[in-house]
Design an enzyme around this catalytic site. Structure first.
Site, PDB file in Angstrom:
ATOM      1  N   LYS A 280       0.831  -1.226  -0.102  1.00  0.00           N
ATOM      2  CA  LYS A 280      -0.006   0.354  -0.474  1.00  0.00           C
ATOM      3  C   LYS A 280       0.610   1.441  -0.031  1.00  0.00           C
ATOM      4  O   LYS A 280       1.943   1.283   0.634  1.00  0.00           O
ATOM      5  CB  LYS A 280      -0.865  -0.053   1.333  1.00  0.00           C
ATOM      6  CG  LYS A 280      -2.568   0.658   1.265  1.00  0.00           C
ATOM      7  CD  LYS A 280      -3.251   0.441   1.991  1.00  0.00           C
ATOM      8  CE  LYS A 280      -4.462   0.904   2.365  1.00  0.00           C
ATOM      9  NZ  LYS A 280      -5.335   1.075   3.178  1.00  0.00           N
ATOM     10  N   GLU A 367     -19.752  -4.818  10.237  1.00  0.00           N
ATOM     11  CA  GLU A 367     -20.090  -3.892  11.291  1.00  0.00           C
ATOM     12  C   GLU A 367     -21.548  -5.223  11.771  1.00  0.00           C
ATOM     13  O   GLU A 367     -21.866  -5.220  13.157  1.00  0.00           O
ATOM     14  CB  GLU A 367     -21.286  -2.706  10.168  1.00  0.00           C
ATOM     15  CG  GLU A 367     -20.386  -1.499   9.690  1.00  0.00           C
ATOM     16  CD  GLU A 367     -19.487  -2.078   9.003  1.00  0.00           C
ATOM     17  OE1 GLU A 367     -19.463  -3.276   7.886  1.00  0.00           O
ATOM     18  OE2 GLU A 367     -17.947  -1.386   8.375  1.00  0.00           O
ATOM     19  N   ARG A 395     -25.000  -1.247   8.010  1.00  0.00           N
ATOM     20  CA  ARG A 395     -25.071  -3.236   7.507  1.00  0.00           C
ATOM     21  C   ARG A 395     -25.554  -3.536   8.850  1.00  0.00           C
ATOM     22  O   ARG A 395     -25.652  -4.453   9.184  1.00  0.00           O
ATOM     23  CB  ARG A 395     -23.494  -2.714   7.364  1.00  0.00           C
ATOM     24  CG  ARG A 395     -22.919  -2.968   6.719  1.00  0.00           C
ATOM     25  CD  ARG A 395     -22.579  -4.051   5.416  1.00  0.00           C
ATOM     26  NE  ARG A 395     -22.662  -3.761   4.176  1.00  0.00           N
ATOM     27  CZ  ARG A 395     -21.498  -3.649   3.405  1.00  0.00           C
ATOM     28  NH1 ARG A 395     -20.317  -4.595   3.810  1.00  0.00           N
ATOM     29  NH2 ARG A 395     -21.265  -3.390   2.022  1.00  0.00           N
TER      30      ARG A 395
HETATM   31  C1  LIG Z   1     -18.600  -1.429   4.464  1.00  0.00           C
HETATM   32  C2  LIG Z   1     -17.820  -0.231   5.236  1.00  0.00           C
HETATM   33  N1  LIG Z   1     -17.202  -0.711   6.253  1.00  0.00           N
HETATM   34  C3  LIG Z   1     -16.584   0.250   5.924  1.00  0.00           C
HETATM   35  C4  LIG Z   1     -15.203   0.968   5.202  1.00  0.00           C
HETATM   36  C5  LIG Z   1     -14.011   2.349   5.057  1.00  0.00           C
HETATM   37  N2  LIG Z   1     -13.073   1.557   4.567  1.00  0.00           N
HETATM   38  C6  LIG Z   1     -12.553   1.651   3.729  1.00  0.00           C
HETATM   39  S1  LIG Z   1     -11.451   0.901   2.489  1.00  0.00           S
HETATM   40  C7  LIG Z   1     -11.414   0.252   4.148  1.00  0.00           C
HETATM   41  C8  LIG Z   1     -10.500  -0.697   4.516  1.00  0.00           C
HETATM   42  C9  LIG Z   1     -10.135  -1.835   3.438  1.00  0.00           C
HETATM   43  O1  LIG Z   1      -9.032  -2.194   2.862  1.00  0.00           O
HETATM   44  P1  LIG Z   1      -8.219  -3.331   1.872  1.00  0.00           P
HETATM   45  O2  LIG Z   1      -9.607  -4.303   1.555  1.00  0.00           O
HETATM   46  O3  LIG Z   1      -7.228  -4.581   2.594  1.00  0.00           O
HETATM   47  O4  LIG Z   1      -8.372  -1.894   0.843  1.00  0.00           O
HETATM   48  P2  LIG Z   1      -7.148  -1.387   1.328  1.00  0.00           P
HETATM   49  O5  LIG Z   1      -7.259   0.139   1.512  1.00  0.00           O
HETATM   50  O6  LIG Z   1      -5.741  -2.074   1.591  1.00  0.00           O
HETATM   51  O7  LIG Z   1      -6.405  -0.914  -0.423  1.00  0.00           O
HETATM   52  C10 LIG Z   1     -12.402   0.676   4.848  1.00  0.00           C
HETATM   53  C11 LIG Z   1     -12.535  -0.096   6.148  1.00  0.00           C
HETATM   54  C12 LIG Z   1     -16.622  -0.007   4.037  1.00  0.00           C
HETATM   55  N3  LIG Z   1     -15.895   1.535   2.647  1.00  0.00           N
HETATM   56  N4  LIG Z   1     -17.408  -0.386   3.865  1.00  0.00           N
HETATM   57 MG   LIG Z   2      -6.016  -4.176   1.966  1.00  0.00          MG
END
Ligand SMILES: Cc1ncc(C[n+]2csc(CCOP(=O)(O)OP(=O)(O)O)c2C)c(N)n1
Ligand SMILES: [Mg+2]
Ligand SMILES: CC(=O)[C@@H](O)[C@H](O)COP(=O)(O)O
Length: 630
Positions: A280, A367, A395
């Site tokens: 990342k 959630e 959610r």
């Molecule tokens: C239902 C929901 N909960 C929380 C979020 C907030 N959120 C956005 S990106 C993220 C992390 C995602 O991690 P990953 O899938 O590993 O993607 P990366 O950012 O590491 O590429 C979160 C918790 C969201 N978008 N949707």
């Molecule tokens: Mg990730």
């Protein structure tokens, strides 16, 4: 390569590996430069540059469906599909969205913003494809964080069972927003060190095929050996047992690895999971070295130093004020435990977590689970503080009804980012929580007018032991008002008169109070005396105060930065109707019956008519009507 001239990804077919590597670096510097001005999800996008290029080279989008989970990492996809020229307007009013949008490009085959929906969408598309006898690849790209979302696991279970031809790309950078959590995260950790199992399996099969068949015995032994190889080499059995062919882990920044494995995946029948390990923030040191998620989503920054460019008068965020107030109360109240679904950074829980590491529970992107963990804690006499964005609370709707409210459990819910959030757009506007909460029996719902009232509300919530109580508060900074030293309990269901007046009454709360007061002041110039009431308890209503307004026939205007349908104004209408005031003048202002796109909150408020001038105009018009009717 002039990125601004790219119309579609077809040009990728003719590039050599060297040229692809040059293109990657060009896209990286474009992102770093552009996002230093616009802000956005820089970390996630820098991590998927090679992966996105490889996907658009290996597949024929939009015939082949590339689906982005969460969608915050779609910027490279947008550059390759002809939108580099629009990036100056990224996440701005009427500009380029920071998430996939069908109305921007046919290559955006699935819209999102909430996590963990890509696999279910892929399954729906695969069922349709197969029913129609069509032939194309379906390629959901899901992160290691999103994979912890319940929906994703439900979909893995279904896809594996149905053996659908879907190529799942697992983008594993070991980070959610903050470092990823959970048992699945540990499995991926073991996988990352497992080496190239799948190639060994194929070589073994090729070798066994060369040995003259000696009947079932040999074949059986070979099968058993192959399976033990699988168990020997990888824990990816987790995916294999679910019916997927697992490939990887591979280096998601190495084109040879990517192209070779995508070739394998395309040739494989049934569901495939390609485990891609990425970094990342790759290519920008401050983002690469980010350990806690600061560079997940940012505002503008200075490229040379990585310093964020904050507005001059920046005051603490509402999340900080709320989390720190709960943290202070937690020092004298061991019952308090904070629960967050993967938003430790966004909910500003770092300080709380440092002081009480075992009393801040990050459950991952889960959630539903977070809400019922809170319920479970409350059954044991704890005081859970579930801190959750309004949009993500959607959610947990059934858990709110079935687990928390029906059992009347003492859960304190901090609804963060309540109201318009701005740049994240439709998928993130926190405008539905009033409508989906106020009709649930037993819940108390409140919103403070400023940070001082917020701390009294938090104290009230922690002391409250008659069931669930929720406080909603906005994204952004507090007002900078003075904070009382001594906290007091607010009487539940009481409103506060902020300004006296007898010609009209405005009932409002939270972020729309300043505009209401401003309008009342402007109305004085027209001889109109307007009462402004801080309706800080959205449920229960202050029935005594409401009844006196109705009884004294003072026309009412309700104002809320929330969806009108089923909102606070609706509850006032219901009360008036249920109590025989059917002909009372009640007007409502709020978010209309449509989704509100991304943009600066000021612009969005203006777009939906939530301005002091519009309040003035509305009340003047209503008074004109009353005079005509008299
Ligand atoms: C239902 C929901 N909960 C929380 C979020 C907030 N959120 C956005 S990106 C993220 C992390 C995602 O991690 P990953 O899938 O590993 O993607 P990366 O950012 O590491 O590429 C979160 C918790 C969201 N978008 N949707
Ligand atoms: Mg990730
Ligand atoms: C993509 C996503 O859902 C999160 O990154 C979200 O954008 C965070 O919002 P805040 O910036 O309000 O914390």
């Amino acid at each position: 390569m002039d990125l601004l001239s790219i119309e579609n990804p077809s040009f990728l077919q003719n590039l050599t590996k060297k040229e692809l590597e040059q293109l990657s670096e060009q896209i990286r510097s474009f992102l770093i430069k552009t996002l230093s001005k616009t802000g956005g999800h820089i970390g996630p996008n820098l991590g998927v540059v090679e992966l996105t290029i490889a996907l658009h080279r290996a597949f024929n989008s939009p015939k082949d469906k590339i689906i982005w989970d969460v969608g915050h990492q779609c910027y490279v996809h947008k550059i390759l599909t002809g939108r580099a020229k629009d990036f100056h307007s990224l996440r701005q009013y009427q500009g380029l969205s920071g998430f996939p949008k069908m109305n921007e490009s046919p290559h955006d085959v699935w819209e999102t913003g909430h996590s963990s929906t890509s696999l279910s969408a892929a399954m729906g598309m695969a069922i349709a494809r197969d029913l129609k006898g069509e032939d194309y690849f379906i390629v959901p790209v899901i992160g290691d964080g999103a994979l912890t979302g319940g929906m994703a696991l439900e979909a893995l279970n279904h896809i594996g069972h149905e053996k659908k031809n879907i190529i799942v790309i697992l983008n594993d950078n070991e980070m959610s927003i903050a470092p990823n959590v959970g048992a699945l995260h540990n499995i991926l950790g073991r996988l990352r060190s497992a080496g190239k199992y799948n190639r060994a399996k194929d070589e073994l099969e090729a070798l066994l095929k060369k040995i003259p068949a000696v009947g079932g015995k040999m074949a059986q032994t070979a099968e058993r050996f192959k399976d033990s190889l699988k168990y020997l080499f990888i824990n990816g059995v987790f995916f294999e047992e679910l019916g997927f062919t697992y490939f990887g882990p591979i280096d998601g920044h190495n084109y040879d690895d990517l192209f070779e494995n995508l070739k394998y995946a395309k040739k494989t029948n049934g569901p495939v999971l390609l485990h891609v390990v990425t970094k990342k923030g790759k290519g920008y040191k401050p983002a690469e070295n980010d350990k806690i998620g600061t560079w997940h989503g940012t505002g503008p920054y200075k490229i040379e130093t990585g310093d964020f460019i904050k507005p001059v008068d920046s005051k603490p965020a509402w999340s900080k004020l709320v989390s720190e107030t709960v943290r202070k109360l937690a020092r004298d109240d061991e019952r308090i435990v904070a629960i967050t679904p993967a938003m430790t950074v966004g909910s500003k829980l770092e300080g709380f977590q440092e002081e009480f590491p075992e009393r801040v529970i990050d459950v991952g992107i889960a959630e539903q689970h977070a809400a019922t963990v809170a319920a479970g804690l409350a059954t044991q006499g704890m005081k859970p503080y579930l801190t959750i964005y309004s949009t993500f609370l959607q959610r947990s709707y059934d858990q709110l009804i079935h687990d928390i409210c029906r059992q009347n459990l003492n859960v304190f819910i901090g609804i963060d980012r309540a109201g318009l959030v701005g740049a994240d757009g439709e998928t993130h506007q926190g405008v539905f929580d009033i409508a989906f909460l106020r009709h649930i029996p037993n819940i108390v719902l409140m919103m403070p007018k400023d940070e001082n009232e917020a701390q009294h509300m938090i104290y009230t919530a922690i002391q409250y032991d008659n069931g669930p109580i929720a406080m909603r508060f906005p994204r952004g900074s507090v007002y900078g008002v003075e904070l009382d030293n001594k906290l007091k309990k607010l009487p539940i269901g009481t409103w506060e008169v902020l300004r006296e007046g007898t010609d009209y009454a405005i009932l409002t709360f939270g972020t729309t109070i300043p505009m209401a007061l401003e309008a009342a002041k402007k109305l004085e110039k027209y001889g109109i005396q307007t009462k402004v009431i801080n309706a800080r308890f959205i449920k229960p209503l202050d029935e005594e105060m409401l009844r006196s307004l109705l009884h004294n026939q003072i026309p009412i205007l309700t104002i809320e930065e929330a969806i009108l349908q089923g909102g606070f104004g609706s509850s006032v209408l219901e009360f008036a109707c249920d109590n025989g005031y059917t002909d009372h003048e009640i007007k409502r202002m709020g978010i209309p019956d449509r989704f509100i796109e991304h943009g600066d909150v000021k612009n969005l408020l203006h777009e939906v008519g939530l301005t002091s001038d519009n309040i003035v105009q509305t009340i003047k018009n209503e008074i004109q009507k009353l005079i005509k009717r008299a």
